[in-house]
Design a protein around this motif. Structure first.
Motif, PDB file in Angstrom:
ATOM      1  N   ASP A 178       0.860  -1.179   0.000  1.00 48.40           N
ATOM      2  CA  ASP A 178       0.000   0.000   0.000  1.00 48.40           C
ATOM      3  C   ASP A 178       0.901   1.236   0.000  1.00 48.40           C
ATOM      4  OD1 ASP A 178      -1.735   2.068   0.413  1.00 48.40           O
ATOM      5  OD2 ASP A 178      -2.651   1.245   2.239  1.00 48.40           O
ATOM      6  N   PRO A 179       0.936   2.012  -1.088  1.00 45.16           N
ATOM      7  CA  PRO A 179       1.870   3.144  -1.175  1.00 45.16           C
ATOM      8  C   PRO A 179       1.654   4.185  -0.071  1.00 45.16           C
ATOM      9  CG  PRO A 179       0.238   3.227  -2.943  1.00 45.16           C
ATOM     10  CD  PRO A 179       0.100   1.894  -2.299  1.00 45.16           C
ATOM     11  N   LYS A 180       0.453   4.271   0.467  1.00 45.64           N
ATOM     12  CA  LYS A 180       0.190   5.246   1.534  1.00 45.64           C
ATOM     13  C   LYS A 180       1.001   4.942   2.784  1.00 45.64           C
ATOM     14  CE  LYS A 180      -4.525   6.108  -0.079  1.00 45.64           C
ATOM     15  NZ  LYS A 180      -5.968   5.991   0.265  1.00 45.64           N
ATOM     16  N   LYS A 181       1.326   3.683   2.989  1.00 44.11           N
ATOM     17  CA  LYS A 181       2.086   3.285   4.170  1.00 44.11           C
ATOM     18  C   LYS A 181       3.592   3.487   3.994  1.00 44.11           C
ATOM     19  CE  LYS A 181      -1.340  -0.106   5.716  1.00 44.11           C
ATOM     20  NZ  LYS A 181      -1.584  -1.524   6.071  1.00 44.11           N
ATOM     21  N   SER A 183       4.873   6.487   2.591  1.00 43.89           N
ATOM     22  CA  SER A 183       4.959   7.886   2.167  1.00 43.89           C
ATOM     23  C   SER A 183       6.245   8.565   2.632  1.00 43.89           C
ATOM     24  CB  SER A 183       3.750   8.662   2.697  1.00 43.89           C
ATOM     25  OG  SER A 183       3.693   8.570   4.122  1.00 43.89           O
ATOM     26  N   ASP A 184       6.928   7.965   3.627  1.00 46.03           N
ATOM     27  CA  ASP A 184       8.186   8.559   4.095  1.00 46.03           C
ATOM     28  C   ASP A 184       9.363   8.204   3.208  1.00 46.03           C
ATOM     29  OD1 ASP A 184       8.035   5.880   4.837  1.00 46.03           O
ATOM     30  OD2 ASP A 184       9.327   6.163   6.590  1.00 46.03           O
ATOM     31  N   ARG A 185       9.151   7.387   2.213  1.00 43.63           N
ATOM     32  CA  ARG A 185      10.234   6.952   1.315  1.00 43.63           C
ATOM     33  C   ARG A 185      10.315   7.845   0.081  1.00 43.63           C
ATOM     34  NH1 ARG A 185      11.780   0.939   1.313  1.00 43.63           N
ATOM     35  NH2 ARG A 185      11.329   0.330   3.467  1.00 43.63           N
ATOM     36  N   ARG A 186      11.498   7.817  -0.549  1.00 39.46           N
ATOM     37  CA  ARG A 186      11.650   8.549  -1.800  1.00 39.46           C
ATOM     38  C   ARG A 186      10.827   7.849  -2.886  1.00 39.46           C
ATOM     39  NH1 ARG A 186      17.561  10.697  -3.468  1.00 39.46           N
ATOM     40  NH2 ARG A 186      17.542  10.875  -1.178  1.00 39.46           N
ATOM     41  N   ASP A 187      10.113   8.613  -3.644  1.00 43.93           N
ATOM     42  CA  ASP A 187       9.214   8.062  -4.661  1.00 43.93           C
ATOM     43  C   ASP A 187       9.950   7.971  -6.006  1.00 43.93           C
ATOM     44  OD1 ASP A 187       7.224   7.361  -6.410  1.00 43.93           O
ATOM     45  OD2 ASP A 187       5.774   8.835  -5.672  1.00 43.93           O
ATOM     46  N   TYR A 273       3.485  -1.710  -6.873  1.00 49.84           N
ATOM     47  CA  TYR A 273       4.327  -0.997  -5.925  1.00 49.84           C
ATOM     48  C   TYR A 273       5.177  -1.986  -5.133  1.00 49.84           C
ATOM     49  CZ  TYR A 273       1.358   3.075  -6.777  1.00 49.84           C
ATOM     50  OH  TYR A 273       0.687   4.115  -7.359  1.00 49.84           O
TER      51      TYR A 273
END
Length: 735
Positions: A178-181, A183-187, A273
């Motif tokens: 889940d990308p929302k979890k 969010s602290d990572r570089r995208d 993801y």
């Protein structure tokens, strides 16, 4: 006993006659003879402490075992010989145990007399209870090819089933990211990261992205972030460490991690993801590393590319489905060529030997054994992984922290002396023994490029090298010519890489619960993981040898052309041209005369006729016996070729010599002593010359024009050997 000169620790090798030898931990110490009466209760490969004295009137050292430090075997495999229901014996046919194992069958197992079983050792030969154990698994019929992999796993004590606790921990993970979890990572989901792997691969460890810059290249290597899921102190981590790495057999894998992680949540599949740990590097136009950055990221692979498809792009025929990543593949090709040229200039050894693919039917029988294709696309991905591994090792050095390195020592004097003798025997008289050893070996390999002996010379150079291993002591990597090298790129299948990720995160993300390790812990891990790797290598070789013996069983009595690949006191090894399977011709089967080994010229010489047998010589042989259980194939020469000019005619079945081979013989257990690999190509059952022949060294251009199907052929292990863990360039076991 006399007062000892010293006390040494090491591992014991038990001889069938009952005596043994200590192989000391310290490589500078000589082996120590242990007499038979002092080997009671000691098993092969046990770690022991020995009091050492010098024998009278000689240079040999004699030892007395004072204590067993650790036992090498916890489980064994053998044929159950029943005494009464539920009780029996596994006999010490290998002579490595020093006693026969008395066993009781665990409740619930239906074991019959002469079944093959796995047993857990309860008490050892020096116990007052004797050598006892419990049957814990039924392997079944050894003639059933479906059991070959299972047998090897049990033989080498490789775990292959996960506990309920580990599976329960794994089940708690979500099926997708889940990308929302995160969010602290570089995208990095917007850049064209791709995976390049084999057709059958499912565990995608790494994805790459290459772009040109004004200063050179940007290389992004995104690695599955296993450390995010596998935490210290969990059952999942404990079992991964126990395995040390995944073990690969034809059509079967014993994974380090449960399938939900290895083939699912951690695998960098396309268009989904995934959590990744990234090495983001800038390189100059000369391939030199200018800058590197490491960080956690969220990624989305834009394409799952096979080696064959990548090669088509390189050759100018891009498949429509990967047109959108054509530019990235071509830029990666340009960078790979620069990196390769740089490595070889700096002394890296180019031992790019082919591998063998064994194709099995549903019942586990080998239906074909062929030589896998080594494409430039394989080298492309290897260069990207090597660069990332070097960048990480340099990071550790810059941060001055203790770390786990992949090291490869310079070969010892005796090994190079033997290699020099072989090269001299082949007409290469340049001295490779003194100074600048890497470049001298590279020059020797260059000399034999395109020569009929090229593969043999590459193999001999390979066998002269030390084994690569894991260590906290960064001494560099001789074969790759790197001063700093580690393993970072395959944490799904290698625990060493997981350790490296955790160490990096302890520096980069100090609040996330990762910790640094001291040298003592790292030394222990290095020793353990190196041993796990060798355990898997031996198991993989065993299964390949068994499958090849099964394949050759249908050719008993048939004749083939071959080439002599090794010469020894006990006979010669011959590699078939058509199937690239090697077999032993025992000394007493070579001919009616008496052959003697010349250690200086490395040849066999017949005393009366002076006929010689040497490495590289062609020979027509007949398959006389296979031993499927031992994974051995035995040949005898078609006699007329060795008796030219002799008054005797070709040997016939009636003269008695061939008759003796019908019962066959077992070659020595050290059959692979000279490192003869088995490279196999297609051919008919009649041994005709329709099969694919081995050619000279392949260049990039030599791959052009390969059909798509041919390009896609590859050995299962090619994807796991991509970054120097043990790829065949310097050998899987030595990289």
């Amino acid at each position: 006993m006399k007062r000892p000169l010293k006390v040494l620790e090491g591992s014991v090798k038990r001889h069938p006659d009952g005596f043994g030898f200590l192989i000391p931990d310290h490589p500078d110490e000589p082996d120590v003879y242990i007499p038979r009466h002092n080997m009671d209760g000691i098993m092969s490969n046990d770690r022991v402490e020995v009091n050492v004295t010098k024998e009278k009137g000689g240079d040999r050292f004699r030892g007395e075992v004072t204590r067993v430090i650790s036992r090498s075997l916890k489980r064994v495999m053998g044929q159950f010989i029943e005494h009464r229901p539920g009780y029996g014996t596994l006999f010490d046919k290998s002579f490595g145990w020093g006693a026969d194992l008395k066993v009781e069958v665990s409740q619930g197992l239906q074991v019959k007399d002469k079944d093959w079983v796995a047993a857990e050792i309860l008490t050892y030969p020096d116990s007052s209870k004797g050598f006892t154990g419990k049957v814990i698994a039924l392997i079944g019929d050894m003639q059933d090819p479906q059991n070959d992999s299972l047998r090897a796993l049990h033989t080498h004590a490789i775990p292959f089933e996960f506990s309920k606790a580990t599976l329960a921990e794994t089940d708690k993970f979500e099926d997708e990211v889940d990308p929302k979890k995160f969010s602290d990572r570089r995208d990095l989901t917007s850049i064209n990261l791709i995976t390049i792997d084999g057709v059958t691969a499912k565990d995608f460890d790494d994805a790459i992205y290459v772009e040109s810059t004004r200063e050179g290249f940007r290389l992004v290597v995104a690695i599955a972030d296993v450390s995010h899921y596998v935490k210290e102190g969990t059952s999942l981590d404990d079992e991964a460490l126990e395995r040390g790495n995944s073990t690969y057999f034809p059509n079967f894998v014993a994974p380090m991690l449960p399938e939900k992680l290895s083939n699912g949540l951690c695998s960098l599949k396309p268009h989904v993801y995934r959590a990744a740990f990234v090495a983001d590097m800038n390189l100059g136009f000369d391939g030199a590393l200018v800058k590197s950055e490491f960080y956690e990221a969220l990624i989305q692979s834009k394409a799952r590319v096979t080696y064959g498809e990548a090669q088509e792009v390189i050759d100018g025929s891009t498949p429509e489905k990967i047109k959108h990543v054509e530019k990235e593949i071509l830029q990666a090709k340009d960078l790979a060529k620069i990196l390769m040229a740089k490595r070889f200039r700096e002394g890296a050894l180019d031992l790019d030997l082919p591998e063998t693919e064994i194709e099995l039917d549903e019942a586990g029988f080998p239906v074909d054994i062929l030589q896998s294709e080594r494409l430039f696309s394989h080298r492309l991905i290897e260069e990207m992984m090597l660069t990332a591994n070097v960048a990480v090792a340099k990071f550790f050095g810059e941060k001055q922290i203790e770390a786990l390195y992949r090291i490869h020592d310079e070969p010892k004097g005796e090994a190079i002396e033997n290699l020099q003798n072989y090269l001299n025997a082949f007409g290469y008289n340049q001295n490779v023994k003194a100074g600048a050893l890497q470049k001298k070996l590279s020059k020797a390999l260059e000399h034999f490029q395109g020569h009929p002996k090229e593969t043999i010379v590459s193999t001999l150079v390979l066998r002269s090298l030390a084994q690569a291993k894991y260590s906290a002591d960064n001494v560099g990597h001789f074969g790759l010519a790197f001063e700093d090298y580690t393993h970072f790129t395959s944490p799904i299948r290698r625990y060493s890489d997981l350790v490296v990720h955790r160490l990096m995160k302890a520096i980069l993300y100090p609040k996330k619960g990762y910790r640094l390790l001291g040298q003592g812990e790292l030394d222990t891990l290095g020793t353990m993981l190196s041993a796990c790797e060798q355990r898997s290598v031996k198991a993989e070789r065993q299964v390949k040898a068994i499958k090849k013996a099964r394949f050759m069983a249908k050719f008993i009595g048939e004749q083939f052309e071959g080439i002599v690949t090794s010469v020894a006191k006990f006979g010669v090894f011959v590699q078939l041209r058509q199937y690239d399977v090697d077999g032993l011709i025992k000394l007493d089967l070579l001919g009616p005369g008496r052959y003697e080994f010349d250690p200086e010229l490395l040849i066999l010489v017949e005393r009366r006729t002076k006929e010689t047998i040497e490495i590289g010589q062609t020979m027509k042989i007949q398959v006389v016996r296979v031993d499927i259980e031992a994974g051995q194939v035995d040949f005898m020469p078609v006699r007329s070729q060795l008796e030219k000019g002799s008054s005797e005619g070709p040997e016939t079945e009636e003269d008695g010599r061939f008759e003796n081979t019908q019962v066959g013989f077992k070659g020595p257990k050290g059959k692979d002593l000279f490192g003869v690999r088995q490279y196999v190509s297609k051919g008919s059952a009649e041994g005709k010359k329709s099969g694919r022949k081995r050619g000279g060294k392949k260049s990039e251009s030599s791959h052009k024009g390969h059909s798509k199907n041919k390009s896609n052929k590859k050995h299962r292990s090619s994807s796991k050997n991509r970054d120097g863990a043990g790829k065949k360039r310097v050998s899987r076991s030595r990289k």
